[in-house]
Design a protein around this motif. Structure first.
Motif, mmCIF file in Angstrom:
data_model
loop_
_atom_site.group_PDB
_atom_site.id
_atom_site.type_symbol
_atom_site.label_atom_id
_atom_site.label_comp_id
_atom_site.label_asym_id
_atom_site.label_seq_id
_atom_site.Cartn_x
_atom_site.Cartn_y
_atom_site.Cartn_z
ATOM 1 N N THR A 258 0.831 -1.198 0.000
ATOM 2 C CA THR A 258 0.000 0.000 0.000
ATOM 3 C C THR A 258 0.866 1.249 0.000
ATOM 4 N N LEU A 259 0.513 2.198 -0.839
ATOM 5 C CA LEU A 259 1.276 3.435 -0.935
ATOM 6 C C LEU A 259 1.022 4.331 0.281
ATOM 7 N N PRO A 260 1.979 5.201 0.627
ATOM 8 C CA PRO A 260 1.793 6.159 1.733
ATOM 9 C C PRO A 260 0.990 7.364 1.229
ATOM 10 N N TYR A 261 -0.326 7.217 1.202
ATOM 11 C CA TYR A 261 -1.176 8.228 0.578
ATOM 12 C C TYR A 261 -0.958 9.621 1.154
ATOM 13 N N GLU A 262 -0.784 9.702 2.473
ATOM 14 C CA GLU A 262 -0.606 11.012 3.093
ATOM 15 C C GLU A 262 0.682 11.680 2.618
ATOM 16 N N PHE A 263 1.741 10.891 2.400
ATOM 17 C CA PHE A 263 2.985 11.459 1.902
ATOM 18 C C PHE A 263 2.845 11.880 0.435
ATOM 19 N N LEU A 264 2.104 11.121 -0.327
ATOM 20 C CA LEU A 264 1.872 11.515 -1.716
ATOM 21 C C LEU A 264 1.111 12.836 -1.772
ATOM 22 N N ALA A 265 0.134 12.993 -0.886
ATOM 23 C CA ALA A 265 -0.600 14.263 -0.828
ATOM 24 C C ALA A 265 0.352 15.407 -0.501
ATOM 25 N N GLY A 266 1.298 15.163 0.393
ATOM 26 C CA GLY A 266 2.290 16.178 0.718
ATOM 27 C C GLY A 266 3.193 16.499 -0.460
ATOM 28 N N THR A 267 3.542 15.497 -1.237
ATOM 29 C CA THR A 267 4.384 15.718 -2.409
ATOM 30 C C THR A 267 3.651 16.535 -3.464
ATOM 31 N N ARG A 268 2.391 16.226 -3.674
ATOM 32 C CA ARG A 268 1.580 17.028 -4.607
ATOM 33 C C ARG A 268 1.592 18.493 -4.169
ATOM 34 N N ALA A 269 1.416 18.734 -2.874
ATOM 35 C CA ALA A 269 1.433 20.103 -2.355
ATOM 36 C C ALA A 269 2.809 20.743 -2.521
ATOM 37 N N ALA A 270 3.883 19.946 -2.376
ATOM 38 C CA ALA A 270 5.231 20.486 -2.548
ATOM 39 C C ALA A 270 5.454 20.955 -3.983
ATOM 40 N N VAL A 271 4.969 20.196 -4.954
ATOM 41 C CA VAL A 271 5.107 20.601 -6.357
ATOM 42 C C VAL A 271 4.344 21.899 -6.596
ATOM 43 N N ASP A 272 3.146 22.009 -6.042
ATOM 44 C CA ASP A 272 2.377 23.245 -6.195
ATOM 45 C C ASP A 272 3.079 24.412 -5.509
ATOM 46 N N PHE A 273 3.711 24.147 -4.373
ATOM 47 C CA PHE A 273 4.461 25.197 -3.675
ATOM 48 C C PHE A 273 5.635 25.664 -4.540
ATOM 49 N N LEU A 274 6.357 24.721 -5.128
ATOM 50 C CA LEU A 274 7.464 25.078 -6.013
ATOM 51 C C LEU A 274 6.977 25.902 -7.206
ATOM 52 N N ALA A 275 5.811 25.567 -7.720
ATOM 53 C CA ALA A 275 5.269 26.292 -8.871
ATOM 54 C C ALA A 275 4.905 27.731 -8.542
ATOM 55 N N ALA A 276 4.814 28.040 -7.256
ATOM 56 C CA ALA A 276 4.452 29.390 -6.825
ATOM 57 C C ALA A 276 5.648 30.166 -6.279
ATOM 58 N N LEU A 277 6.877 29.653 -6.418
ATOM 59 C CA LEU A 277 8.042 30.391 -5.947
ATOM 60 C C LEU A 277 8.159 31.734 -6.649
ATOM 61 N N ASP A 278 7.830 31.762 -7.920
ATOM 62 C CA ASP A 278 7.720 33.035 -8.642
ATOM 63 C C ASP A 278 6.275 33.492 -8.489
ATOM 64 N N ALA A 279 6.058 34.477 -7.632
ATOM 65 C CA ALA A 279 4.699 34.925 -7.325
ATOM 66 C C ALA A 279 3.990 35.508 -8.533
ATOM 67 N N SER A 280 4.725 35.883 -9.566
ATOM 68 C CA SER A 280 4.112 36.467 -10.758
ATOM 69 C C SER A 280 3.869 35.444 -11.862
ATOM 70 N N ALA A 281 4.218 34.171 -11.631
ATOM 71 C CA ALA A 281 4.091 33.148 -12.676
ATOM 72 C C ALA A 281 2.632 32.855 -12.992
ATOM 73 N N THR A 282 2.357 32.613 -14.259
ATOM 74 C CA THR A 282 1.003 32.270 -14.718
ATOM 75 C C THR A 282 1.093 31.086 -15.675
ATOM 76 N N GLY A 283 -0.086 30.588 -16.065
ATOM 77 C CA GLY A 283 -0.140 29.509 -17.047
ATOM 78 C C GLY A 283 -0.352 28.156 -16.408
#
Length: 404
Positions: A258-283
């Protein structure tokens, strides 16, 4: 580009402890959205994946969405994203699976620059299959590993070349795209360790040319587990050991238990956090990741230059990170002091720059540092100029008799 370091740092609860963290290569601190995503996954109904009960649907959504998030981060296909307990575990699993096709006389290439997690699994698999291990060297004077170094050990019997995309010890970024072209032309597979690389560089699997690319989310603001990216059609050709009732579908056939679902959810959030490092980024998320990694590289380059300049003003230091293309990671030693003493001295001042070989024992030995290694300074997205100035002051105090 907009990189607001003050606003960014405010989202990391651990930074409230007042520590200047230069231990990013060993694992980053965790932003609040990642912590919240893990808690939310555990607070809502959660069970084995399925489509009937709410807990099943939640688990299914987490896995599907996280595969897509990592596909966006790595420029890969979501059907080629494999989850594992760690990058080390994934490499052991894939080395054993690939080794089933090897015969005595076949060859496996590893490099002296790599972390042991991309050396020992291949060496041990080769020994068990009767295959030959060939070692690619790097230049200890420059820290460079070139395509010519790999070419020198390739042959028609080469089956796999295991190479790092960035040294976790000295930061060297080899020309991986050039190396993987050589490997492909030789009829072999490339297995690229991106654990240190993915934290500092936006990856595009096809352009990199890697057949397999492995990384660890906890090195880029996420929780502890491993991720492997490959072409789904390549994964279809591999058949690992698995339980009889478990699915044989790709990529799930490689995910044991069984996968560690809670950790995967955290990883998804980490990718979204990285995508927002540039506060002006769009697309799209991929486009926002591209803008954010460009902003991150610019930020890290400013800090790295500040560190390099500060170190050059200190006597009695040898810097071993010298490659032309490298991550913001610096390994240093002292002429008159042990790196362990420096580590402790800085830690007492709430500056965390650890000492060791960090599992890159072959690289440490090749540099003439034995298994002791050096003091490693590594940057992460939340490091600031104030952090750097504290580090440089701490090192100056350490090197000044009677101070500190």
């Amino acid at each position: 580009m907009t990189y607001d370091i003050a606003a960014l740092r405010a989202r990391f609860p651990a930074l409230a402890a007042g520590i200047a963290h230069f231990d990013g290569p060993g694992g980053t601190q965790t932003p609040e959205p990642v912590i919240r995503a893990i808690a939310d996954a555990l607070s809502n109904p959660l069970s084995n994946r399925g489509r009937t009960a709410p807990g099943e649907r939640n688990a299914e959504a987490i896995v599907t969405e996280t595969r897509q998030a990592l596909a966006d981060l790595l420029g890969a296909h979501p059907g080629g994203i494999v989850f594992g307990r760690s990058a080390t575990q994934l490499t052991y699993d894939f080395s054993r699976t690939l080794a089933r096709t090897w015969s005595p006389g076949d060859e496996v290439v590893v490099t002296r620059l790599d972390h042991d997690a991309n050396i020992r699994p291949w060496v041990q698999a080769a020994e068990q299959a009767g295959a030959t291990v060939r070692w690619a060297d790097f230049d200890p004077a420059t820290g460079e590993l070139t395509a010519d170094d790999i070419r020198a050990v390739l042959s028609e019997r080469t089956r796999v070349v295991a190479v790092t995309a960035a040294s976790n010890l000295i930061g060297t970024r080899p020309a991986v795209a050039e190396i993987t072209r050589l490997v492909r032309d030789a009829g072999a597979l490339s297995y690229v360790d991106g654990v240190h690389h993915a934290a500092h560089t936006l990856v595009e699997l096809e352009r990199l040319g890697a057949d397999f690319y492995v990384c660890s989310p906890y090195k880029f603001l996420g929780p502890h587990h491993g991720v492997l990216a490959a072409r789904p059609e390549l994964l279809e050709t591999l058949h690992p050991d698995k339980l009889l009732p478990s699915t044989d579908a790709v990529p799930e056939r490689f995910e044991l238990g069984t996968l560690p679902y809670e950790f995967l959810a955290g990883t998804r959030a980490a990718v979204d956090f990285l995508a927002a490092l540039d506060a002006s980024a769009t697309g799209t998320r991929r486009q926002r990741l591209a803008s954010s990694f460009a902003a991150l590289e610019e930020h890290e380059q400013v800090l790295r230059t500040r560190i390099d300049k500060g170190l050059s003003a200190l006597d009695g230091i040898t810097v071993h990170s010298r490659a032309a293309d490298r991550t913001p990671t610096v390994l240093l030693t002292f002429e008159q002091h042990s790196t362990a003493d420096a580590y402790g001295f800085l830690a007492d001042r709430k500056i965390h720059a650890p000492a060791g070989s960090f599992y890159a024992v072959e690289a440490s030995r090749r540099l003439g540092l034995g298994d002791t290694g050096g003091l490693r300074i590594g940057l992460a997205p939340y490091n600031s100029t104030e952090d750097v100035d504290r580090l440089l002051t701490g090192l100056s105090d350490f090197l000044t008799p009677g101070r500190g």
